[in-house]
Design an enzyme around this catalytic site. Structure first.
Site, PDB file in Angstrom:
ATOM      1  N   ALA A 178      -8.623  -9.478   1.350  1.00  0.00           N
ATOM      2  CA  ALA A 178      -9.686  -9.624   2.348  1.00  0.00           C
ATOM      3  C   ALA A 178     -10.853 -10.442   1.809  1.00  0.00           C
ATOM      4  O   ALA A 178     -11.461 -11.239   2.539  1.00  0.00           O
ATOM      5  CB  ALA A 178     -10.168  -8.246   2.787  1.00  0.00           C
ATOM      6  N   LYS A 197       5.319  -2.771  -2.411  1.00  0.00           N
ATOM      7  CA  LYS A 197       4.711  -3.514  -3.522  1.00  0.00           C
ATOM      8  C   LYS A 197       3.489  -2.786  -4.075  1.00  0.00           C
ATOM      9  O   LYS A 197       3.109  -2.989  -5.232  1.00  0.00           O
ATOM     10  CB  LYS A 197       4.374  -4.942  -3.114  1.00  0.00           C
ATOM     11  CG  LYS A 197       3.479  -5.087  -1.888  1.00  0.00           C
ATOM     12  CD  LYS A 197       2.008  -4.977  -2.164  1.00  0.00           C
ATOM     13  CE  LYS A 197       1.216  -4.994  -0.873  1.00  0.00           C
ATOM     14  NZ  LYS A 197      -0.227  -4.762  -1.072  1.00  0.00           N
ATOM     15  N   SER A 205      -7.177  -6.294  -6.151  1.00  0.00           N
ATOM     16  CA  SER A 205      -6.202  -5.299  -5.706  1.00  0.00           C
ATOM     17  C   SER A 205      -6.664  -3.882  -6.027  1.00  0.00           C
ATOM     18  O   SER A 205      -6.838  -3.519  -7.188  1.00  0.00           O
ATOM     19  CB  SER A 205      -4.844  -5.562  -6.370  1.00  0.00           C
ATOM     20  OG  SER A 205      -3.980  -4.465  -6.186  1.00  0.00           O
ATOM     21  N   ASN A 216      -4.887  -1.211  -5.678  1.00  0.00           N
ATOM     22  CA  ASN A 216      -3.793  -0.508  -6.342  1.00  0.00           C
ATOM     23  C   ASN A 216      -3.725  -0.874  -7.821  1.00  0.00           C
ATOM     24  O   ASN A 216      -3.537  -0.010  -8.674  1.00  0.00           O
ATOM     25  CB  ASN A 216      -2.469  -0.818  -5.624  1.00  0.00           C
ATOM     26  CG  ASN A 216      -2.431  -0.220  -4.238  1.00  0.00           C
ATOM     27  OD1 ASN A 216      -2.211   0.973  -4.064  1.00  0.00           O
ATOM     28  ND2 ASN A 216      -2.657  -1.045  -3.228  1.00  0.00           N
TER      29      ASN A 216
END
Length: 340
Positions: A141, A192, A255, A257
């Protein structure tokens, strides 16, 4: 010009609303924080989730879902996976007719292990569904907010629907491909996140590039293995929503994650990590859902299983690495013979 309501005012929902507004569409965005909606309307910024980005003044924000959905026949859903049923149950009260339901959430529903398109089809009456379309791919984003070149995939059972969504989003910085494999596209985007968590752990442990490259490669094998068993096209996992999304999520500090895994690798507890992140880390819930799916469907997913033990059984991250490295010897491609 198309009237579109974006449901979910987090970083990704806000960035996609910007893309649609840049393309001249009538864009509304809904969120459950009234002060945030006021900020978008008055200051044209979402300082909580996408700070520093000036949004088009044409985006109108609502804290009332009913008002946000007036006279709209295209909705874009960008909410956490655990919230989908509750949000959809509210939305169907206010949707007036056949609607195109686009979702851009990358996860699997906790508890049921269902894909988000399946949840939409279960919760929304058939007469209110024109099409269900998935938008997914390697797309932070923060970079979309800066209008940096980004490429994603639009997937639907009906290719004309995927192409209609492609036309809604395509512009000079946001390129969209189409794919009829809605199963593979959804699973690639969701699974993923598991491997990104694991990649963050390897970086947190300081294991080096060799280990991370192996993890990503073998992780993609696991994604394709489960995806094939669930009806996905193996080639999808070599594309934007498989390999592409895996690369960007495993290698970027944007990210969530990866950042969460990195903290785990440095010795922080899961509770500490989730508290410090301040935003949803879909990979945690997806690890549990994928592990349950793998056991149910008898699919071998050793990285997912090792991460599950770290997250939910308290296993030490170094022990998890040792267990993966010490597995019985294997042929590299024995799990995907139809790709030979």
């Amino acid at each position: 010009m198309t009237k579109i309501t974006v449901v979910g005012a987090g970083s990704w929902g806000t960035a996609l609303a910007m893309v649609l507004a840049d393309n001249g569409h009538d864009v509304r965005i809904w969120g459950n924080r009234s002060e945030l909606m006021d900020e978008i309307n008055t200051k044209h910024e979402n300082s909580r989730y996408l700070p520093g980005i000036t949004l088009p003044s044409t985006i109108v924000a609502y804290s009332s879902l009913e008002e946000a959905l007036v006279d709209v026949n295209v909705v874009l859903l960008v909410v956490p996976t655990k919230a989908y049923r509750e949000v959809l149950q509210d939305m169907k009260k206010y949707v007036a007719g056949p609607t195109t339901w686009i979702h851009a959430s990358k996860g699997i529903e906790p508890g049921t292990s269902k894909r988000i398109s399946e949840v939409i089809e279960e919760e929304i009456p058939e007469d209110l569904i024109k099409d269900v379309v998935v938008l997914s791919g390697p797309s932070h984003a923060e970079e979309v907010g800066l209008r940096q070149a980004t490429t994603v995939t639009s997937a639907a059972k009906r290719m004309e629907a995927a192409e209609e969504v492609q036309d809604l989003f395509m512009n000079s910085y946001f390129r969209v491909y189409t794919n009829p494999d809605i199963v593979g596209v959804e699973l690639g985007g969701a699974l993923k996140n598991i491997i990104a968590l694991a990649a963050g752990i390897t970086d947190g442990l300081g294991l080096g590039d060799n280990a991370k490259a192996a993890l990503m490669t073998r992780g993609l094998t696991e994604i394709a293995r489960l995806g094939r068993k669930m009806g996905g096209n193996p080639l999808t996992f070599a594309g934007l929503t498989g390999m592409g999304d895996l690369i960007v999520t495993c290698t970027s500090v944007h990210s969530r994650n990866w950042r969460a895994g990195n903290l785990l690798g440095k010795g922080h507890s899961l509770e500490e990590v989730l508290e410090s992140m301040g935003m949803v880390v879909e990979g945690v819930r997806t690890t549990k859902a994928a592990h349950e799916l793998a056991e149910k469907m008898e699919v071998e997913m050793p990285i997912t299983a090792a991460l599950y033990d770290v997250l939910f059984n308290g296993n030490n991250v170094k022990d998890a690495v040792g267990s993966l490295m010490g597995r019985v010897r294997k042929h590299e491609v024995e799990a995907i013979p139809d790709l030979l």
